[in-house]
Scaffold this active site. Structure first.
Site, PDB file in Angstrom:
ATOM      1  N   LYS A 125       0.858  -1.187   0.000  1.00 40.59           N
ATOM      2  CA  LYS A 125       0.000   0.000   0.000  1.00 40.59           C
ATOM      3  C   LYS A 125       0.893   1.235   0.000  1.00 40.59           C
ATOM      4  O   LYS A 125       1.831   1.337   0.794  1.00 40.59           O
ATOM      5  CB  LYS A 125      -0.874  -0.043   1.258  1.00 40.59           C
ATOM      6  CG  LYS A 125      -1.931   1.029   1.336  1.00 40.59           C
ATOM      7  CD  LYS A 125      -2.734   0.828   2.613  1.00 40.59           C
ATOM      8  CE  LYS A 125      -3.734   1.947   2.819  1.00 40.59           C
ATOM      9  NZ  LYS A 125      -4.388   1.856   4.140  1.00 40.59           N
TER      10      LYS A 125
ATOM     11  N   HIS B 293      -0.095   4.441   0.432  1.00 35.13           N
ATOM     12  CA  HIS B 293      -0.621   5.614   1.133  1.00 35.13           C
ATOM     13  C   HIS B 293      -1.004   5.186   2.549  1.00 35.13           C
ATOM     14  O   HIS B 293      -0.907   4.010   2.894  1.00 35.13           O
ATOM     15  CB  HIS B 293      -1.848   6.171   0.391  1.00 35.13           C
ATOM     16  CG  HIS B 293      -2.961   5.178   0.263  1.00 35.13           C
ATOM     17  ND1 HIS B 293      -2.972   4.191  -0.702  1.00 35.13           N
ATOM     18  CD2 HIS B 293      -4.086   4.992   0.992  1.00 35.13           C
ATOM     19  CE1 HIS B 293      -4.069   3.458  -0.567  1.00 35.13           C
ATOM     20  NE2 HIS B 293      -4.756   3.919   0.447  1.00 35.13           N
TER      21      HIS B 293
END
Length: 223
Positions: free
Chosen positions: A108, A110
């Site tokens: 991921k 963010h």
């Protein structure tokens, strides 16, 4: 609850839920198996809750000392979550609250980022999955856990098929479960195994027509 009754109850429960079926099934390896076990069919709140109870009991019965659970994506995600819930109310743990974590398949980029979700990986970690076929998921999990500075101490699965891999004329010496245990020097704990399925076939008259086929399959491929 004794270890043997947990095993027998789990096999009966799997049959009731349609997770364990008898007949003729072409499995991923290309073999035609007289039985099929698909843990993905535990797919309701009640059935997953009971499944988690069986996992928790098998882990407690094993005597393995552990600090947390790790579930490899994707199947291990609900299994680690539900089993940690079941362990929280297990009398054998005397109120211990067991943390869990799982990995993402894709990093991921963010928010908190990274590949891991849940509690920090630390201490003695039990990897939880449905079955072991090629051992790929275990290898990746062991690497993730060790990279975090924690110690993988066991693999917890639903069913040990007790089956050798490879072509009929070049069968492996050991099953995938035995290979994982030997490679990583840690036990593979299963809720139940092919032995328990065979015991069900012996005890259940309605399933008698399937006994010979499962016995023959085990004679050919079993360990």
């Amino acid at each position: 609850m004794s270890d043997s009754s947990n095993r027998a109850d789990f096999v009966r429960f799997s049959l009731e839920q349609g997770v364990l079926r008898f007949g003729s099934f072409t499995v991923k390896s290309g073999r035609v198996s007289p039985y099929f076990f698909n843990a993905g069919l535990f797919n309701t709140g009640r059935s997953v809750g009971r499944l988690a109870g069986f996992y928790a009991q098998a882990l407690v019965d094993s005597g393995v000392q552990f600090d947390m659970l790790f579930g490899p994506a994707y199947k291990g995600i609900p299994l680690s979550t539900a089993t940690s819930v079941a362990l929280a109310s297990h009398p054998g743990l005397q109120g211990r609250d067991v943390p869990f974590a799982f990995n993402r398949k894709e990093a991921k980029d963010h928010g908190e980022g990274g590949m891991l979700v849940g509690a920090p990986l630390q201490g003695r970690v039990v990897i939880i999955d449905d079955v072991i076929t090629a051992g790929t998921s275990v290898r990746e999990s062991v690497q993730i856990i060790r990279n975090a500075g924690a110690e993988p101490v066991a693999v917890l699965i639903a069913l040990d098929r007790m089956e050798r891999a490879g072509a009929d004329d070049a069968l492996s010496a050991h099953s995938a479960v035995q290979d994982v245990a030997a490679t990583y020097g840690m036990p593979v704990v299963s809720i139940a195994s092919l032995n328990d399925i065979m015991a069900l076939l012996q005890d259940n008259a309605a399933l008698a027509p399937h006994r010979d086929a499962v016995a023959a399959y085990r004679a050919k491929y079993g360990v």
